[in-house]
Write an enzyme that holds these catalytic residues in place. Structure first.
Site, PDB file in Angstrom:
ATOM      1  N   LYS A  63      -1.930  24.628 -15.303  1.00  0.00           N
ATOM      2  CA  LYS A  63      -0.567  25.338 -15.159  1.00  0.00           C
ATOM      3  C   LYS A  63      -0.192  24.827 -13.764  1.00  0.00           C
ATOM      4  CE  LYS A  63      -0.473  29.734 -17.802  1.00  0.00           C
ATOM      5  NZ  LYS A  63       0.536  29.210 -18.709  1.00  0.00           N
ATOM      6  N   GLU A 105      -4.513  29.684 -24.768  1.00  0.00           N
ATOM      7  CA  GLU A 105      -5.736  30.204 -25.008  1.00  0.00           C
ATOM      8  C   GLU A 105      -5.712  31.793 -25.724  1.00  0.00           C
ATOM      9  OE1 GLU A 105      -4.033  30.552 -22.580  1.00  0.00           O
ATOM     10  OE2 GLU A 105      -4.045  32.659 -22.002  1.00  0.00           O
ATOM     11  N   ARG A 153      -4.172  32.856 -28.237  1.00  0.00           N
ATOM     12  CA  ARG A 153      -4.401  32.827 -29.756  1.00  0.00           C
ATOM     13  C   ARG A 153      -6.047  32.548 -30.080  1.00  0.00           C
ATOM     14  NH1 ARG A 153       0.153  28.192 -30.498  1.00  0.00           N
ATOM     15  NH2 ARG A 153       0.641  29.344 -28.294  1.00  0.00           N
TER      16      ARG A 153
END
Ligand code: BES
Ligand code: ZN
Ligand code: ZN
Length: 512
Positions: A286, A358, A360
């Site tokens: 990110k 991540e 899910r």
């Protein structure tokens, strides 16, 4: 405050000592507000002078000891809070939210005056039972009195306000109902505040172990059953999703399960919460700006475990199981690569296109394992899953995706009652197509369009035919619509919705 006591009394308020005594007054057109006869003269005077009309958020404060002609009150300050107009278009949920806001306004007034002991005159409202009034007020006060000062050490002053220690509700009618409602409000607010506490902890203060310890503590205190799958167990069970996410981390993962059983034959509700204790994105890292907020990526897990605190207290007639798959998402040298293929617990293979998707991956294993292990009648998962839900619904509604109209209806109603609104999004084969992979059964991203729904489509592959609902709380877990009882920072969203869902479970059975 964690230890705040709330009691209900019938004794006249002017015989009771407090730092702050609060009354409520309802606005009327061109007339003085409706209020308790004891303060009528004061309110009328203020209304005549144009200082107070009873509008929502309006305040009238006075100091009773300063007036020798008046019957002496033992309270140091008296505050009259405006309740607004009795709008005929309002429904029960609107009234409850007004009461929670009034509770929040009360807590703010206590903070301003540094009041530690509070006395509240529970108002009468023709449209709602007094039990509900007292429940919503208690909830609003305790939620509004929330603060997290654990890490303020050297900058903290002795004079800093630490919150309420004692609350007394006065009511001259139906004390029993007021007491029952207040207790329910306290249970729900304390649970939501517990979830806020977990979320406020930084990534180095709340790791998978803290989830496990919290669950073990609850189990010990209330006789619940706690199971914690360790990395070795996950390897044996082929939980490639949570193991894959954890690969880049030096902190071990944990799958925490906490079970409440009423001891008689009943429905089973399974709650599963995303417990990513910090989300860097992994190799699909990110951007740095705002990444600190990703300590909140465990709010779903916090919500389901905190709900269990209220469940343990209230002992409902249904079996409730909470599961938290917990790990951080790091980019260490062993981290999962984009393009890697994993095996989930139920045998489904998945191509990991983006390691930042991540949530899910860990929920997939938790859902499949939870359903196999506990055979629930319904399962609800809750997760800060997609940025896309913020684009779609902003910070005011949580997203709902479900394979069951009946369960959706219950959740929509529970969310409405709790003041935590939920909006249902569709799911069908067209969205499922977006997560088809060329090399595995599915892939973990479905492109930008409908990102919240394709994330849910992924989860749907792990619930089989079980009635299932998914709540995406990425927009509401923090930065939720600000109100007097919803502070900046984590909101504790989901907890009060779940409590309301569980409390009303039997009522729905009769309808369906
Ligand atoms: N934890 C994030 C979702 C999130 C984003 C929560 C913003 C709160 C605020 C999640 O793990 C994530 O990174 N999702 C990606 C998925 C994408 C790669 C398909 C997202 O939403 O960008
Ligand atoms: Zn992510
Ligand atoms: Zn995440």
């Amino acid at each position: 405050m964690e230890t705040t006591r709330l009691s209900v009394t019938e004794k006249p308020v002017d015989t009771l000592a407090s730092d702050l005594l609060v009354y409520f007054a309802a606005q009327r057109k061109d007339m003085p507000p409706v209020c308790d006869p004891k303060i009528e003269a004061r309110v009328k005077k203020a209304h005549e002078l144009g200082d107070f009309s009873g509008k929502m958020d309006e305040e009238l404060m006075y100091y009773p000891d300063g007036n020798p002609k008046e019957k002496k009150s033992e309270s140091r300050r008296v505050l009259v809070l405006g309740m607004g107009k009795d709008d005929p278009d309002k429904d029960l949920a609107d009234f409850l939210d007004t009461l929670r806001r009034l509770g929040g306004n009360t807590a703010k007034a206590c903070e301003k005056t540094k009041a530690k002991t509070l006395l509240v005159c529970v108002p009468h409202m023709a449209q709602i039972p007094v039990e509900k009034i007292s429940q919503a007020l208690a909830e609003g006060i305790l939620l509004g009195d929330y603060r997290f000062a654990k890490y303020k050490k050297t900058t903290r002053k002795k004079t800093d306000y630490e919150g309420l220690t004692e609350i007394k509700f006065f009511s001259d009618t139906s004390v029993k109902a007021v007491r029952k409602g207040a207790k329910m409000g306290v249970n729900a607010a304390k649970a939501a505040c517990a979830a806020r506490d977990m979320a406020n902890e930084p990534g180095n203060g709340w790791t998978p172990k803290q989830f496990a310890d919290y669950a073990a503590d609850l189990a010990k205190t209330h006789g619940l059953t706690c199971t914690c799958l360790k990395k070795k167990d996950m390897e044996k069970l082929d939980m490639g999703g949570i193991l894959g996410v954890n690969q880049g981390s030096s902190t071990p993962p944990c799958m925490v399960a906490l079970e409440y059983n009423p001891g008689k034959k009943s429905d089973t509700l399974l709650l599963v919460g995303k417990g990513i204790t910090f989300d860097t994105g992994g190799i699909s890292i990110k951007p740095a700006a705002g990444m600190e907020e990703m300590k909140y990526d465990m709010c779903g897990g916090a919500a389901v475990l905190a709900t269990m605190a209220a469940v343990a207290e209230e002992k409902p007639g249904i079996r409730v199981v909470a599961i938290v798959p917990a790990t951080d998402n790091m980019s260490g040298s062993r981290a999962i690569h984009p393009g890697d293929i994993i095996h989930h617990y139920n045998g489904v293979t998945s191509e990991i296109v983006n390691t930042d998707a991540e949530g899910r991956m860990i929920l997939a294993d938790a859902l499949a394992w939870g359903i196999k292990t506990y055979a629930p009648d319904c399962v609800v998962d809750i997760a800060t899953l997609t940025g896309a839900v913020i684009i779609g619904l902003g910070h005011h509604y949580s997203g709902l995706v479900s394979n069951s109209d009946a369960l959706s209806e219950r959740l929509l109603a529970a969310g409405k009652e709790a003041g935590e609104p939920v909006w249902r999004l569709p799911l069908n084969k067209d969205y499922e197509k977006q997560i088809e992979s060329k090399v595995a059964d599915i892939k973990n991203v479905g492109g930008k369009p409908g990102g919240t729904i394709t994330a849910a489509a992924y989860l749907s592959k792990f619930v089989d035919k079980t009635p299932w609902a998914h709540l995406d709380i990425a927009g509401t877990a923090w930065d939720f619509t600000e109100k007097s009882y919803i502070p900046k920072g984590p909101s504790g969203i989901g907890v009060r919705t779940f409590i309301s869902l569980i409390r009303s479970w039997k009522k729905w059975e009769k309808h369906e």
